[in-house]
Design a protein around this motif. Structure first.
Motif, PDB file in Angstrom:
ATOM      1  N   ARG A  50      59.393 -16.770  19.018  1.00  0.00           N
ATOM      2  CA  ARG A  50      60.560 -17.317  18.315  1.00  0.00           C
ATOM      3  C   ARG A  50      60.603 -18.849  18.349  1.00  0.00           C
ATOM      4  N   LEU A  51      59.968 -19.433  19.363  1.00  0.00           N
ATOM      5  CA  LEU A  51      60.013 -20.899  19.496  1.00  0.00           C
ATOM      6  C   LEU A  51      59.469 -21.600  18.253  1.00  0.00           C
ATOM      7  N   GLU A  52      58.612 -20.889  17.516  1.00  0.00           N
ATOM      8  CA  GLU A  52      58.017 -21.472  16.315  1.00  0.00           C
ATOM      9  C   GLU A  52      59.081 -21.847  15.288  1.00  0.00           C
ATOM     10  N   TYR A  53      60.187 -21.119  15.288  1.00  0.00           N
ATOM     11  CA  TYR A  53      61.211 -21.370  14.267  1.00  0.00           C
ATOM     12  C   TYR A  53      62.500 -21.912  14.866  1.00  0.00           C
ATOM     13  N   LYS A  54      62.359 -22.566  16.015  1.00  0.00           N
ATOM     14  CA  LYS A  54      63.549 -23.190  16.616  1.00  0.00           C
ATOM     15  C   LYS A  54      63.414 -24.706  16.610  1.00  0.00           C
ATOM     16  N   THR A  55      64.549 -25.355  16.417  1.00  0.00           N
ATOM     17  CA  THR A  55      64.597 -26.808  16.312  1.00  0.00           C
ATOM     18  C   THR A  55      64.258 -27.503  17.609  1.00  0.00           C
ATOM     19  N   PHE A  65      68.836 -24.400  16.552  1.00  0.00           N
ATOM     20  CA  PHE A  65      69.342 -25.758  16.281  1.00  0.00           C
ATOM     21  C   PHE A  65      69.407 -26.655  17.519  1.00  0.00           C
ATOM     22  N   GLY A  66      68.536 -26.423  18.479  1.00  0.00           N
ATOM     23  CA  GLY A  66      68.403 -27.353  19.599  1.00  0.00           C
ATOM     24  C   GLY A  66      69.691 -27.591  20.376  1.00  0.00           C
ATOM     25  N   HIS A  67      69.895 -28.843  20.766  1.00  0.00           N
ATOM     26  CA  HIS A  67      71.037 -29.136  21.635  1.00  0.00           C
ATOM     27  C   HIS A  67      72.365 -28.944  20.927  1.00  0.00           C
ATOM     28  N   THR A  84      66.412 -17.459  15.667  1.00  0.00           N
ATOM     29  CA  THR A  84      65.713 -18.667  15.221  1.00  0.00           C
ATOM     30  C   THR A  84      66.658 -19.411  14.274  1.00  0.00           C
ATOM     31  N   ASP A  85      66.311 -20.650  13.945  1.00  0.00           N
ATOM     32  CA  ASP A  85      67.153 -21.412  13.008  1.00  0.00           C
ATOM     33  C   ASP A  85      67.362 -20.634  11.706  1.00  0.00           C
ATOM     34  N   ARG A  86      66.246 -20.182  11.164  1.00  0.00           N
ATOM     35  CA  ARG A  86      66.374 -19.566   9.829  1.00  0.00           C
ATOM     36  C   ARG A  86      67.065 -18.217   9.906  1.00  0.00           C
ATOM     37  N   TYR A  87      66.868 -17.482  11.000  1.00  0.00           N
ATOM     38  CA  TYR A  87      67.587 -16.217  11.132  1.00  0.00           C
ATOM     39  C   TYR A  87      69.083 -16.483  11.216  1.00  0.00           C
ATOM     40  N   ALA A  88      69.466 -17.514  11.974  1.00  0.00           N
ATOM     41  CA  ALA A  88      70.891 -17.842  12.130  1.00  0.00           C
ATOM     42  C   ALA A  88      71.511 -18.205  10.770  1.00  0.00           C
ATOM     43  N   TYR A 108      74.249 -15.939   8.909  1.00  0.00           N
ATOM     44  CA  TYR A 108      75.510 -16.586   8.528  1.00  0.00           C
ATOM     45  C   TYR A 108      75.849 -16.230   7.079  1.00  0.00           C
ATOM     46  N   GLU A 109      74.846 -16.354   6.210  1.00  0.00           N
ATOM     47  CA  GLU A 109      75.077 -16.002   4.799  1.00  0.00           C
ATOM     48  C   GLU A 109      75.381 -14.518   4.640  1.00  0.00           C
TER      49      GLU A 109
END
Ligand code: MG
Length: 382
Positions: free
Chosen positions: A44-49, A102-104, A364-368, A372-373
């Motif tokens: 999952r780290l691949e798609y995290k900020t 989305f990181g911090h 991941t960012d994109r999953y979130a 959300y959508e």
């Protein structure tokens, strides 16, 4: 190469929570490293900020490439100091497994949401991922890593959390240190992100070479590069400067740590742990330079107007997801809903909140963004 007497030796590991027979053709710490690489959280780290959200550009660092850079630096440090390279690598690859999307920004938002329920801290969550949340082995929960890898993942911890954690929490209550491999992985993290954030910051044009000339560490190397090579492209000058910065930080860290090890003369990893202060450290001058770079990045990059706008948006996504799922856990996948019910039966609303936080943190960012959508856009069917 023989390990130094103060290294964490895999033959003398303090062991795993669930005892296992020794690995046949790998050391205990190689096995830890391999389990981290095979985990879902690692993929999952691949798609995290890291700083830039994944879809802002393909060349920016992600949590995955950041972790690989940390591992590379940690291995160099470990080998030159005759410490266990596999352990340093395992800690480096696992250190960010608990990061939210989305990181911090994501971590701060989730921590706010979780404040009434014990809070959320990515460092603690990394340990929770390897101890509890990875769920695929027949004989145990989590990855069942060695004590030394787990203590390295847990970089900081409140007294309250430390008491609940048992073995790996003890050093925070007794104000002691982790092993040297954990100490160096922590600084390898810092060297990696400071330098790659300069690189990504320049690449994104959110910061400029002119601004960076106010940072002594950058200015010194940039000036030397310009003087030595007449016709470099901006990209070459940037990279040549950054590789020299990394090299000078790593060299200082190795040299200064050798001096400290010589003076303290620890005879074993246990003696390293019993100390009040870390032995892996920059010299005072370089520590000050490193701090100045860190301060620059905080003010000019992490708080840049455009980064701030993305941060605010990311926090809203995390907050809204948490609120909706907390209100109605049935919106989560069935296995999470069942877990939330079970935890709630045992620990009340804090139990429900912890499972919702696990679910949101694992995104991941994109999953979130997609989730959300799916939850809030009535035109989306599923
Ligand atoms: Mg990191």
């Amino acid at each position: 190469m023989r390990l130094a007497a103060y290294a964490s030796s895999p033959e003398q590991t303090l062991g795993r929570r669930h005892p296992e027979p020794p690995p046949g053709h790998r050391s205990e710490y190689q096995r830890d490293r391999d389990r981290v690489i095979h985990s879902a959280a690692f993929r999952r780290l691949e798609y995290k900020t890291q700083v830039f959200v994944n879809h802002e550009g393909d060349l920016f660092r992600t949590r995955l490439t950041h972790s690989l850079e940390v591992a590379q630096i940690a291995r160099t440090l470990a080998r030159s100091l005759r410490l266990d390279e596999d352990l340093a690598e395992a800690i480096a690859l696992a250190h960010d497994l608990g990061h939210t999307p989305f990181g911090h920004a994501g971590q701060d938002a989730l921590n706010d949401c979780m404040r009434p329920f014990g809070g959320f801290e990515h460092n603690l969550q990394s340990l929770r991922v390897v101890d509890e949340l990875e769920d695929k082995y027949a004989e145990f929960r989590g990855l069942n890593l060695s004590f030394e890898t787990r203590e390295g993942i847990l970089k900081h911890c409140s007294k309250k959390d430390a008491r609940a954690l048992g073995d790996v929490g003890r050093r925070f209550l007794e104000r002691q240190q982790p092993g040297l491999e954990a100490q160096l992985a922590n600084l390898a993290d810092e060297i990696a992100y400071n330098n790659h954030d300069v690189d990504d910051g320049l690449r994104s044009r959110l910061i400029s070479v002119e601004q960076l000339m106010a940072v002594p560490l950058f200015a010194r190397h940039y000036t030397a590069v310009e003087k030595r090579y007449a016709a470099l492209t901006p990209k070459q000058a940037r990279h040549e400067t950054i590789r020299r910065m990394i090299n000078s930080l790593v060299s200082d860290l190795i040299a200064n740590t050798r001096v400290r090890l010589k003076a303290a003369d620890p005879r074993s990893a246990a003696e390293v742990r019993a100390r009040r202060t870390p032995l892996v450290a920059f010299s005072a001058d370089v520590a000050a330079e490193n701090l100045a770079l860190k301060r620059f990045l905080r003010e000019e990059l992490y708080q840049h107007h455009l980064v701030y706008r993305m941060t605010a948006k990311a926090q809203r996504v995390v907050r809204d997801l948490f609120t909706a799922l907390m209100e109605d856990p049935r919106l989560m996948p069935p296995e999470y809903f069942q877990q939330a019910q079970a935890r709630e039966a045992a620990d009340g609303r804090a139990g429900r909140a912890r499972i919702v936080a696990d679910y949101v943190a694992g995104m991941t960012d994109r999953y979130a963004i997609d989730e959300y959508e799916r939850l809030f856009d009535p035109r989306r069917l599923r």
